[in-house]
Design a protein around this motif. Structure first.
Motif, short mmCIF file in Angstrom:
data_model
loop_
_atom_site.label_atom_id
_atom_site.label_comp_id
_atom_site.label_asym_id
_atom_site.label_seq_id
_atom_site.Cartn_x
_atom_site.Cartn_y
_atom_site.Cartn_z
N HIS A 69 -9.97 -39.02 -14.49
CA HIS A 69 -9.49 -37.52 -14.70
C HIS A 69 -10.71 -37.45 -13.54
N ARG A 74 -10.97 -33.33 -12.18
CA ARG A 74 -10.40 -32.98 -13.04
C ARG A 74 -11.07 -32.87 -14.08
N ASP A 77 -9.92 -32.40 -18.18
CA ASP A 77 -9.18 -33.54 -18.50
C ASP A 77 -10.24 -34.76 -18.78
#
Length: 106
Positions: A69, A74, A77
């Motif tokens: 992630h 991200r 996440d």
């Protein structure tokens, strides 16, 4: 690499609850990670956690989900996966490394 993936699938099919299946699933996930196919790697690590939640590789898999992630950009996440690693596997080196990544992402 496709030959390796096929071999891992055969190993899992032949003995789906064996140590061989655990190692095959983990090895496939690591190969996908090294190929920088983040989403495929996450799915492979998640499969390992779903099928073998008590496996020795579970802490490493949870940590690697965070790395995937993070590499994919991200952050939220990644933070969640690193926190899960710390919470579920507090006495492991994976938790220590996850804590370091978590601090760097703040």
């Amino acid at each position: 690499m496709e030959h390796a993936h096929a071999t891992f699938r055969l190993a899992r099919a032949a003995a789906p609850l064996s140590d061989t299946a655990i190692h095959s699933t983990d090895s496939e996930a690591i190969i996908l990670y090294r190929q920088e196919t983040w989403d495929e790697s996450i799915r492979a690590f998640e499969r390992l956690l779903a099928e073998f939640p008590e496996a020795q590789a579970a802490a490493e898999a949870t940590y690697h989900i965070g790395l995937c992630h993070e590499r994919a950009g991200r952050v939220r996440d990644a933070m969640a996966a690193f926190k899960a690693t710390i919470r579920r596997f507090p006495e492991t080196m994976w938790a220590s490394m996850a804590a370091e990544h978590e601090r760097n992402l703040r």
